[in-house]
Design a protein around this motif. Sequence first.
Motif, PDB file in Angstrom:
ATOM      1  N   TYR A 182       3.668 -28.034  -6.817  1.00  0.00           N
ATOM      2  CA  TYR A 182       4.089 -26.709  -7.271  1.00  0.00           C
ATOM      3  C   TYR A 182       4.869 -25.993  -6.170  1.00  0.00           C
ATOM      4  CZ  TYR A 182       0.623 -27.376 -10.965  1.00  0.00           C
ATOM      5  OH  TYR A 182      -0.094 -27.867 -12.026  1.00  0.00           O
ATOM      6  N   THR A 183       5.903 -25.264  -6.590  1.00  0.00           N
ATOM      7  CA  THR A 183       6.692 -24.431  -5.683  1.00  0.00           C
ATOM      8  C   THR A 183       6.579 -22.981  -6.130  1.00  0.00           C
ATOM      9  OG1 THR A 183       8.258 -26.247  -5.347  1.00  0.00           O
ATOM     10  CG2 THR A 183       8.973 -24.042  -4.688  1.00  0.00           C
ATOM     11  N   LEU A 184       6.379 -22.079  -5.170  1.00  0.00           N
ATOM     12  CA  LEU A 184       6.285 -20.665  -5.511  1.00  0.00           C
ATOM     13  C   LEU A 184       7.640 -20.164  -6.006  1.00  0.00           C
ATOM     14  CD1 LEU A 184       3.723 -21.083  -3.730  1.00  0.00           C
ATOM     15  CD2 LEU A 184       4.051 -18.740  -2.929  1.00  0.00           C
ATOM     16  N   SER A 185       7.635 -19.442  -7.110  1.00  0.00           N
ATOM     17  CA  SER A 185       8.872 -18.912  -7.681  1.00  0.00           C
ATOM     18  C   SER A 185       9.161 -17.522  -7.119  1.00  0.00           C
ATOM     19  CB  SER A 185       8.765 -18.840  -9.204  1.00  0.00           C
ATOM     20  OG  SER A 185       7.836 -17.841  -9.584  1.00  0.00           O
ATOM     21  N   GLN A 186      10.369 -17.045  -7.360  1.00  0.00           N
ATOM     22  CA  GLN A 186      10.736 -15.702  -6.914  1.00  0.00           C
ATOM     23  C   GLN A 186       9.856 -14.655  -7.584  1.00  0.00           C
ATOM     24  OE1 GLN A 186      12.947 -14.991  -4.450  1.00  0.00           O
ATOM     25  NE2 GLN A 186      12.109 -12.923  -4.644  1.00  0.00           N
ATOM     26  N   LYS A 187       9.392 -14.948  -8.777  1.00  0.00           N
ATOM     27  CA  LYS A 187       8.520 -14.020  -9.491  1.00  0.00           C
ATOM     28  C   LYS A 187       7.236 -13.759  -8.704  1.00  0.00           C
ATOM     29  CE  LYS A 187       6.399 -13.343 -14.062  1.00  0.00           C
ATOM     30  NZ  LYS A 187       6.203 -13.931 -15.411  1.00  0.00           N
ATOM     31  N   THR A 188       6.748 -14.782  -8.008  1.00  0.00           N
ATOM     32  CA  THR A 188       5.547 -14.617  -7.184  1.00  0.00           C
ATOM     33  C   THR A 188       5.811 -13.667  -6.025  1.00  0.00           C
ATOM     34  OG1 THR A 188       4.597 -16.775  -7.714  1.00  0.00           O
ATOM     35  CG2 THR A 188       3.961 -15.802  -5.620  1.00  0.00           C
ATOM     36  N   TYR A 189       6.921 -13.887  -5.316  1.00  0.00           N
ATOM     37  CA  TYR A 189       7.234 -13.026  -4.174  1.00  0.00           C
ATOM     38  C   TYR A 189       7.456 -11.580  -4.618  1.00  0.00           C
ATOM     39  CZ  TYR A 189       7.757 -17.344  -1.517  1.00  0.00           C
ATOM     40  OH  TYR A 189       7.527 -18.549  -0.901  1.00  0.00           O
ATOM     41  N   ASP A 190       8.091 -11.406  -5.768  1.00  0.00           N
ATOM     42  CA  ASP A 190       8.308 -10.052  -6.282  1.00  0.00           C
ATOM     43  C   ASP A 190       6.980  -9.381  -6.610  1.00  0.00           C
ATOM     44  OD1 ASP A 190      11.018 -10.447  -6.037  1.00  0.00           O
ATOM     45  OD2 ASP A 190      11.330 -10.960  -8.150  1.00  0.00           O
ATOM     46  N   MET A 191       6.059 -10.137  -7.206  1.00  0.00           N
ATOM     47  CA  MET A 191       4.755  -9.586  -7.547  1.00  0.00           C
ATOM     48  C   MET A 191       3.996  -9.157  -6.299  1.00  0.00           C
ATOM     49  SD  MET A 191       1.252 -10.223  -7.550  1.00  0.00           S
ATOM     50  CE  MET A 191       1.124 -11.995  -7.330  1.00  0.00           C
ATOM     51  N   VAL A 192       3.986 -10.019  -5.284  1.00  0.00           N
ATOM     52  CA  VAL A 192       3.265  -9.701  -4.054  1.00  0.00           C
ATOM     53  C   VAL A 192       3.906  -8.507  -3.349  1.00  0.00           C
ATOM     54  CG1 VAL A 192       2.610 -10.571  -1.777  1.00  0.00           C
ATOM     55  CG2 VAL A 192       2.443 -12.061  -3.774  1.00  0.00           C
ATOM     56  N   LYS A 193       5.229  -8.476  -3.365  1.00  0.00           N
ATOM     57  CA  LYS A 193       5.943  -7.369  -2.718  1.00  0.00           C
ATOM     58  C   LYS A 193       5.631  -6.045  -3.403  1.00  0.00           C
ATOM     59  CE  LYS A 193      10.561  -6.155  -1.048  1.00  0.00           C
ATOM     60  NZ  LYS A 193      11.975  -6.603  -0.957  1.00  0.00           N
ATOM     61  N   ASN A 194       5.578  -6.047  -4.726  1.00  0.00           N
ATOM     62  CA  ASN A 194       5.282  -4.823  -5.466  1.00  0.00           C
ATOM     63  C   ASN A 194       3.832  -4.393  -5.300  1.00  0.00           C
ATOM     64  OD1 ASN A 194       7.898  -4.691  -6.453  1.00  0.00           O
ATOM     65  ND2 ASN A 194       7.423  -5.888  -8.277  1.00  0.00           N
ATOM     66  N   THR A 195       2.956  -5.372  -5.058  1.00  0.00           N
ATOM     67  CA  THR A 195       1.537  -5.067  -4.894  1.00  0.00           C
ATOM     68  C   THR A 195       1.243  -4.465  -3.524  1.00  0.00           C
ATOM     69  OG1 THR A 195       0.953  -6.892  -6.379  1.00  0.00           O
ATOM     70  CG2 THR A 195      -0.789  -6.057  -4.953  1.00  0.00           C
ATOM     71  N   ALA A 196       1.994  -4.888  -2.520  1.00  0.00           N
ATOM     72  CA  ALA A 196       1.726  -4.466  -1.143  1.00  0.00           C
ATOM     73  C   ALA A 196       2.097  -3.001  -0.922  1.00  0.00           C
ATOM     74  CB  ALA A 196       2.510  -5.345  -0.175  1.00  0.00           C
ATOM     75  N   ASP A 197       1.406  -2.357  -0.008  1.00  0.00           N
ATOM     76  CA  ASP A 197       1.703  -0.984   0.401  1.00  0.00           C
ATOM     77  C   ASP A 197       2.730  -1.060   1.530  1.00  0.00           C
ATOM     78  OD1 ASP A 197       1.810   1.616   1.174  1.00  0.00           O
ATOM     79  OD2 ASP A 197      -0.358   1.906   1.337  1.00  0.00           O
ATOM     80  N   THR A 198       4.013  -1.113   1.145  1.00  0.00           N
ATOM     81  CA  THR A 198       5.078  -1.351   2.118  1.00  0.00           C
ATOM     82  C   THR A 198       5.155  -0.241   3.162  1.00  0.00           C
ATOM     83  OG1 THR A 198       6.328  -2.498   0.401  1.00  0.00           O
ATOM     84  CG2 THR A 198       7.525  -1.854   2.373  1.00  0.00           C
ATOM     85  N   GLU A 199       5.029   1.004   2.735  1.00  0.00           N
ATOM     86  CA  GLU A 199       5.145   2.115   3.681  1.00  0.00           C
ATOM     87  C   GLU A 199       4.084   2.026   4.775  1.00  0.00           C
ATOM     88  OE1 GLU A 199       5.365   5.997   2.135  1.00  0.00           O
ATOM     89  OE2 GLU A 199       7.007   5.582   0.755  1.00  0.00           O
ATOM     90  N   LYS A 200       2.890   1.646   4.381  1.00  0.00           N
ATOM     91  CA  LYS A 200       1.815   1.512   5.363  1.00  0.00           C
ATOM     92  C   LYS A 200       2.095   0.359   6.314  1.00  0.00           C
ATOM     93  CE  LYS A 200      -3.203   0.904   5.693  1.00  0.00           C
ATOM     94  NZ  LYS A 200      -4.469   0.733   4.920  1.00  0.00           N
ATOM     95  N   LEU A 201       2.655  -0.727   5.782  1.00  0.00           N
ATOM     96  CA  LEU A 201       2.912  -1.908   6.598  1.00  0.00           C
ATOM     97  C   LEU A 201       4.007  -1.670   7.639  1.00  0.00           C
ATOM     98  CD1 LEU A 201       2.775  -4.670   3.824  1.00  0.00           C
ATOM     99  CD2 LEU A 201       1.067  -4.256   5.600  1.00  0.00           C
ATOM    100  N   ILE A 202       5.033  -0.893   7.272  1.00  0.00           N
ATOM    101  CA  ILE A 202       6.152  -0.709   8.200  1.00  0.00           C
ATOM    102  C   ILE A 202       5.987   0.518   9.090  1.00  0.00           C
ATOM    103  CG2 ILE A 202       7.750  -1.832   6.606  1.00  0.00           C
ATOM    104  CD1 ILE A 202       8.897   0.948   5.984  1.00  0.00           C
TER     105      ILE A 202
END
Length: 331
Positions: A182-202
């Motif tokens: 199995y290879t991770l699709s772009q849909k997976t990365y988009d889901m994880v990115k949307n789930t993460a609290d980006t402002e807190k991380l950066i």
Amino acid sequence: MSDSEKELLIFLVEKGVERLEPSITPEGIKYNNIDQFENWRETISLLNSLEEREYLTGEDYDRAIICPSCDSPHVYSRYACPTDRSIFIKKIILLRHEPDGYSGELENFEQKGRLVCPKCGKDLGSAHDKETWGPNLKEIGYSFECEHNGHRFERPLVVHYCPLCGSTFDYRTARYVPLKAYTLSQKTYDMVKNTADTEKLIKPIIDFLYQNELQIQYGFEIKGVSGSTHQFDLAATIGPSLLLIDYSFGDSQELVALLGKKLDIPGAEAALIDFFDNEELLNLGKVYNIPIIDTGKKNWITTLQNVIEKMKQVPVEKKETPRRRLWERRR
């Protein structure tokens, strides 16, 4: 999406796993040694479900023989006598010494680990290494012999043995199942990115940039020399110098895309913020000459400070790059 499926995808992205390949172990079928699920069948069920919803892309990779009694894939194959199905058989190799025409079984040639022609007495090489055989010694055939009943035959039965439950079975009752990679699709990365609290991380990175008197712009857009317009997650400026930044959640394609955009914008610096500690990105970043900023690493401040110092040192005339804001949010 179930909590288990989401946890699995986040785990894979955090570990920088882009491809999952199966292997057969005594504990079952494992994918890249994923051990957070006690039952390996649960892992396979989740992977199949994620493939159906296009979070993973599956492809044929291997096949597994499954025990029909206990469902274990940890199976051995053995040769057996076709008469009584005994596994205690031996392979008999037939040899011929070309110069004198003598033909016989290998054991007739063997003397103290060497092969010696019974007819002419010439040493022909090691009994355990065919590479030492001379060109005049030929293997002309083989057969099998059952040590229980003395029966000789050309082709043995292939039987399977399961050490977990002790069952012996053959192709007629075995389960023969496909294994996928199995290879991770772009849909997976988009889901994880949307789930993460980006402002807190950066936030630590933004604070450091402000401390060094850089101006911050979010959602930055700029036109390259090719005429194409490129978007970036973040931009930082000090004087005429420009730093273009994108985010990555373990996806190496983000770095490749950033490289392409950087080449179209001469004079600008570029950096990639990686939230998921992907070692492959660190190595690729060195090749592409794009710093990888990972706040999980102790040296992230040094890495970013080096970029800032480079921006301060570049002459003004090399920084005449047209740019405009897509939108700007001030902290």
